[in-house]
Design a protein around this motif. Structure first.
Motif, short mmCIF file in Angstrom:
data_model
loop_
_atom_site.label_atom_id
_atom_site.label_comp_id
_atom_site.label_asym_id
_atom_site.label_seq_id
_atom_site.Cartn_x
_atom_site.Cartn_y
_atom_site.Cartn_z
N LYS A 188 0.86 -1.17 0.00
CA LYS A 188 0.00 0.00 0.00
C LYS A 188 0.90 1.23 0.00
CE LYS A 188 -3.84 -1.38 3.04
NZ LYS A 188 -4.31 -1.16 4.43
N ASP A 189 0.56 2.21 -0.81
CA ASP A 189 1.36 3.43 -0.84
C ASP A 189 0.50 4.52 -1.46
OD1 ASP A 189 3.15 5.47 -1.16
OD2 ASP A 189 4.64 4.32 -2.26
N ASN A 190 0.04 5.44 -0.67
CA ASN A 190 -0.79 6.53 -1.19
C ASN A 190 -0.10 7.88 -1.02
OD1 ASN A 190 -2.85 5.14 -2.34
ND2 ASN A 190 -4.30 5.38 -0.68
N THR A 191 1.18 7.90 -1.34
CA THR A 191 1.92 9.16 -1.21
C THR A 191 2.07 9.82 -2.59
OG1 THR A 191 3.96 7.89 -1.32
CG2 THR A 191 3.19 8.49 0.85
N GLY A 192 0.95 10.30 -3.11
CA GLY A 192 1.00 11.00 -4.40
C GLY A 192 0.76 10.07 -5.57
N THR B 150 -8.90 8.48 -4.11
CA THR B 150 -7.94 8.35 -3.01
C THR B 150 -7.32 6.95 -2.94
OG1 THR B 150 -9.75 7.75 -1.53
CG2 THR B 150 -9.12 10.08 -1.59
N SER B 429 2.14 7.43 3.93
CA SER B 429 0.70 7.17 3.90
C SER B 429 0.40 5.90 3.12
CB SER B 429 -0.09 8.32 3.28
OG SER B 429 -1.46 7.91 3.18
N ALA B 430 -0.20 4.95 3.82
CA ALA B 430 -0.58 3.70 3.17
C ALA B 430 -1.97 3.81 2.54
CB ALA B 430 -0.59 2.57 4.19
N GLU B 431 -2.87 4.54 3.22
CA GLU B 431 -4.26 4.57 2.77
C GLU B 431 -4.83 5.96 2.70
OE1 GLU B 431 -6.14 0.80 4.70
OE2 GLU B 431 -6.03 2.26 6.34
N HIS B 432 -4.51 6.81 3.67
CA HIS B 432 -5.28 8.04 3.83
C HIS B 432 -4.98 9.08 2.78
CE1 HIS B 432 -5.55 6.86 8.38
NE2 HIS B 432 -6.18 6.04 7.59
N GLY B 433 -3.77 9.07 2.24
CA GLY B 433 -3.41 10.01 1.18
C GLY B 433 -2.71 11.25 1.71
N ILE B 434 -2.62 12.25 0.83
CA ILE B 434 -1.87 13.47 1.15
C ILE B 434 -2.82 14.64 1.43
CG2 ILE B 434 -0.12 15.09 0.33
CD1 ILE B 434 0.85 12.17 0.90
#
Lengths: 476, 476
Positions: A188-192, B150, B429-434
């Motif tokens: 999981k990686d939601n950094t951009g 997201t 951030s794995a899920e929540h985002g930026i």
């Protein structure tokens, strides 16, 4: 081919003479694609040994204004791995970069360099009691960088997805020689923005993949196989629906063949026995697997097929009683390419359509091909669980001895298939990609807005247009 | 907020007064995020009823040079769905576009408009005897367009992947008002760059997702649940490895909680019984599911845990004997947010690290936090199969009554967590985002090359910088 810039001298100074093939050397294995359809020219074929060396090669080439062509195993079907258009190019082979950097059975990941041969990755996974599921005909010589660059498909997509879904992280050299270090083993990686997606399936036009972190899976330990005989593709789709209800997500393969396809094999491949009667219009191989040992898969498979017979979704079925019988059935499927090659001049296709449009697609596509080229023979095989039916037109070689006539026939068949594919909201390439072969076809059927977006992405990452030019997008 | 351009008049003419909230109307549910942390201003909150209407809204706003903020259920945690920076904005709500256009159990796909509530999609899938696996706390009010924007995670990622892996096709309105029609139900598509990936996880900064084709799966019909007590996260990882060998890919959930986490719940949530002794440092919920009915999952789960006891990977385990017992255990996990909120001033994190780095991560991160803020209490819970451990620092509210001190404490904790995350090659951030929350943190830990590439992509798709500005990338 002239090297006015002195680039080749600099490449030799960087990598050593033994890792640079110049025009006088035997470049042919690398400048010509393996089917001999595309013949490019190279200022040099280079073999960097590390990511920094790849980066330096790219930077030197970019400074000299010379095109760069990344090459894995040179096993592609669309000419993406050899230079096009007669412009001076440097071919970058990744074959010295074949280290498996790490296998983690705990994390279920394997970290590999781009030049690893696919079969070596499969073996390393197996040695750790894991599965790397990507599997395809060329696995003994194709390299993972090429698999990623072309988003390779193969026989395990139904269960595990295409290469894109098997990649956790990527390291790539950008067209300006900078290194994108996205080599992260993260689920999981939601950094951009998910930048690695850019390089998967871009056929080397946005950068050179140099390493990757891939997903591993639990190994299948049990399997069962059946061959079902069917009246129509509609029945195959209904059978797929029934199997999903009865055996859940144990379905590993659903491979369909038309009777004509098997007849072409029977007539030309004496070594391939056909271990079933050839009296049904369609044949479907159903394979179930389970990651637990000692699970009985035959009983639920037999029960599901019994139900299918009762509901008249199939006309007959054979459940393989032994490993040998299962292998004999798979052998027919694996003889498809050889059988077709021996049956005439081959125009083969790689369309994908939504799963529930496959029946309409096979009917429509055959009608269109025969309307355009009445003397063609249409046979089909494919991955029905992926919506990917390979339509193959076999043409009597005597009718296409004239190159202009051959070209006309190919164009008519391509247009017939592409028009039906578009009518079914499909894609003209499910697995093989665009490369040089399908530039015109892509431009013909694609929404101009999508081509615009692709050109915009290409333009911003590779403004000089030096990274594998003339692939995916036509040069302007 | 002034509307010098006459944009609002044009929006009212387009959509009707009832679908446009102007500054005098009650805009607050849409201009303020649900936790009340971000307060934006809007020239208008509009509710288009179709993709062409969304496109027209975007075009009108772009012509007027007004920023556009797409909004789904406004349930995000990072402020991505409300305007930032005090610039004039139009908030585009998708909530009138909530039609489920098609469910195909044969193709295992569902086609939905962006405004569909996640729970409605789950229900529609279930009505067709299929599973749409995306599941998260806000599922009763979040909308699929936001989930896609997201790249939402949730409790089913271990088995089915994040939202990105559940999306087959996307329709989106681009920042210039053109419509990208990638609404294709294809399992395989290698016709050029995979443009839909751009819009997934971009938090609405590259366009507005208006519809999607999603994957469906066979429904799980059997499950078994256990709670294991462990000495360390190392043991949890080893247990995960053992389970993979013993029960294959039946693992559906691996949710870990530290004893401190459960103590915080026990102390503050009287309605949540703790149905097990609180004497182990770590607790792991293990859930297995199977898509076949009538499969015995308890026996292999008990056997695997027996083996784990023998190998001293766990200190004890409870296998739930009933559905009620399983629910009681899940209830503890679901009380985590409430328990933390009642236990102090919460600074919570959402890091992902490689699965095999989680043990080092939890040790290192606690050490760093306590070194920076000795009075903090560190508790943890998370999805150990995804490498996603939520680190939560609980601070005595009396120590942070001064806003400047609160800000300092938050900054110190953020830096401690981010530094350890980076040291373990993870993502902050794995899920929540930026969104707005994490702009500074992203910029602090990310390779400048990656930020450059993101800016380049943003610049080419949205040169005027009007699409959800100030999210993901800081405005310059």
């Amino acid at each position: 081919m002239q090297d006015a810039s002195g680039l080749t001298d600099r490449l030799v100074a960087l990598l050593g003479r033994s890792n640079v093939l110049l025009p006088g050397d035997d470049q042919e294995p690398y400048t010509v694609d393996w089917r001999g359809r595309y013949r490019g020219e190279a200022l040099a074929v280079v073999r960097p040994g590390s990511t920094p060396e790849v980066a330096k090669v790219v930077r030197l080439s970019a400074e000299a204004g010379v095109a760069i062509v990344p090459q894995g195993g040179n096993t592609g079907l669309c000419g993406a791995a050899v230079p096009s258009g007669g412009r001076p190019s440097v071919i970058v082979r990744l074959d010295r970069m074949r280290r498996i950097r790490e296998v983690s059975p705990l994390a279920n990941t394997i970290t590999v360099e781009a030049g690893c041969v696919l079969a070596d990755i499969q073996s390393a996974a197996q040695a750790a009691d894991r599965l790397f599921p990507l599997s395809l005909g060329a696995e003994g010589s194709c390299r993972i960088g090429g698999n990623i660059g072309t988003n390779a498909g193969g026989t395990a997509v139904l269960r595990y997805g295409p290469t894109r879904e098997l990649v956790l992280g990527i390291e790539a050299v950008l067209p300006d020689g900078r290194v994108f270090n996205g080599l992260r083993a993260l689920r999981k990686d939601n950094t951009g923005y998910d930048l690695k997606q850019l390089f998967i399936g871009a056929e080397g036009t946005l950068g050179i993949v140099t390493a990757a972190v891939l997903k591993l899976f639990a190994r299948p330990r049990t399997s069962a196989l059946a061959l079902a005989m069917l009246e129509s593709v509609d029945q195959a789709i209904a059978l797929m629906g029934l199997l999903r209800g009865e055996v859940g997500d144990r379905i590993a393969s659903l491979e369909i063949m038309s009777r004509g396809q098997i007849e072409a094999i029977a007539a030309t491949c004496p070594d391939t026995a056909i271990p079933f009667p050839l009296d049904a219009p369609w044949y479907l191989i159903v394979e179930l697997t389970d990651t637990l040992a000692g699970i009985d898969l035959r009983a639920p498979l037999e029960a599901a097929l019994g139900l299918a017979l009762e509901r008249e979704l199939i006309t007959d079925a054979i459940v393989a009683a032994s490993e040998a019988q299962a292998k004999a059935i798979w052998r027919v499927r694996h003889s498809v390419s050889e059988g077709n090659k021996r049956s005439g001049f081959v125009v083969s296709h790689d369309s994908a359509v939504p799963l529930d449009r496959q029946a309409a697609f096979v009917t429509g596509v055959e009608r269109r091909i025969l309307a355009a080229v009445p003397h063609a023979r249409v046979v089909m095989h494919g991955h029905i669980g992926d919506g990917n039916i390979h339509v193959v037109a076999l043409v009597d070689p005597a009718r296409v001895t004239d190159p202009a006539e051959a070209e006309r026939v190919v164009r008519l068949i391509n247009e017939a298939v592409d028009d039906e594919t578009r009518a079914q909201n499909g894609a003209i390439s499910a697995e093989h990609g665009i490369g040089q072969s399908n530039l015109g076809r892509l431009a013909r059927v694609t929404d101009p807005l999508e081509l615009d977006l692709m050109r915009a992405i290409k333009g911003v990452l590779d403004p000089a247009g030096l990274m594998n030019p003339g692939k995916v997008l036509a040069q302007r």
